[in-house]
Write a protein that holds these residues in place. Structure first.
Motif: not given
Length: 303
Positions: A91-94, A102-103, A228-229, A271-272
């Motif tokens: 879902t993140y990749i989509q 953004d991650l 994040m958006n 977060t990295a």
């Protein structure tokens, strides 16, 4: 002059304001994939502790909701209806490929950011391997779910089975929890879900682990991330990343508040974590082209 100040003060009171009113706290909208049934007191409760902890650190408020489907969560992010989302790797990749995401952070447990998908059956079942699924009823979650559809379906294809031709029936339940319930209640011969969801069900006494057997376990999958958006201001993105990176050591935050997928206690948030590490999930997703997924969904609708 005194009467003028009194008149102005009266105007402030009548308007609901005061000269010394505290600034309004910023509220960010959070949407979660319905990984474990999508209930407000289930999936939502999994992430309330960590967002509560980040709120204590930052002064930000978080309005947490659960999406009706994985696709709905992506749409919420891409249509600017959400600021933060908990999603699966696929879902993140989509969302990332649409330029919406953004991650933000990835959970870490025992120095790793991985989880596993599995295919499960009942303990007394004659099914021992993926090959034994031929002619059997198999329950899957959401078509965009990494661990309740993409990875288990790819394992079936890699084992030489054609899911449309060889499976007896395909049940699309929408969530990990509902797939497991279909198996437990005899509505399916096997079920695809993540090990985290299975362990959560065991912890909640929704299933007796002695009654379930694992048919297959996936290779390691990158841990489901918080994203994040992409439209958020750079300063706000940096503020959120800093908070999640330090939340496990923040004053007043207890280890019990550091929660991840399935409400499971984890060690910290990274977060990295490099976005490229999710490409392995993208490669597995590519094994199931749109034509195959369409045929699978058509078969599922025919039951």
């Amino acid at each position: 002059m005194r009467s003028l100040w009194g008149f102005l003060a009266l105007l402030f009171v009548l308007s609901g304001c005061s000269p010394a009113a505290a600034p309004k706290r910023e509220t960010l909208r959070v949407i979660l994939i319905p990984a474990d049934g999508g209930t407000e007191d289930g999936t939502k409760a999994d992430y309330q502790p960590i967002f509560g902890a980040v709120s204590r650190m930052t002064g930000l408020d978080f309005d947490i909701k659960v999406g009706q489907s994985y696709a709905a969560v992506v749409e919420a992010l891409c249509s600017n209806g959400a600021d933060i989302a908990f999603v699966g790797p696929v879902t993140y990749i989509q969302a990332r490929d649409r330029g919406c995401a953004d991650l933000l952070a990835v959970g870490v447990e025992k120095q790793q950011s991985i989880y596993h998908s599995g295919i499960f059956t009942r303990a007394g079942s004659p099914i021992r391997t993926i090959a034994d699924l031929k002619g059997k009823r198999v329950a899957f979650g959401d078509v965009n779910s990494t661990s309740s559809f993409i990875y288990p379906m790819a394992m079936i294809v890699d084992a030489g089975l054609d899911p449309v031709r060889d499976l007896g029936a395909i049940r699309m339940t929408g969530s990990h929890a509902d797939s497991l319930a279909a198996l437990v209640h005899g509505q399916a011969d096997a079920a695809a879900l993540s090990f985290d969801s299975f362990e959560k069900a065991v912890g909640e006494h929704a299933v007796d682990p002695a009654t379930i057997r694992v048919i297959a376990k996936s290779p390691p999958i990158p841990y489901p991330p918080l994203i994040m958006n992409a439209r958020l201001a750079p300063g706000l993105k940096a503020r959120l990343r800093d908070a999640f990176a330090r939340v496990d050591k923040a004053p007043g935050v207890t280890p019990d508040m550091i929660r991840g997928y399935g409400g499971k206690k984890i060690d910290r948030y990274d977060t990295a974590f490099a976005p490229e590490q999710f490409n392995v999930a993208g490669a597995v997703m590519a094994k199931l082209d749109d034509g195959l997924k369409e045929a699978i969904l058509k078969k599922a609708s025919e039951r």
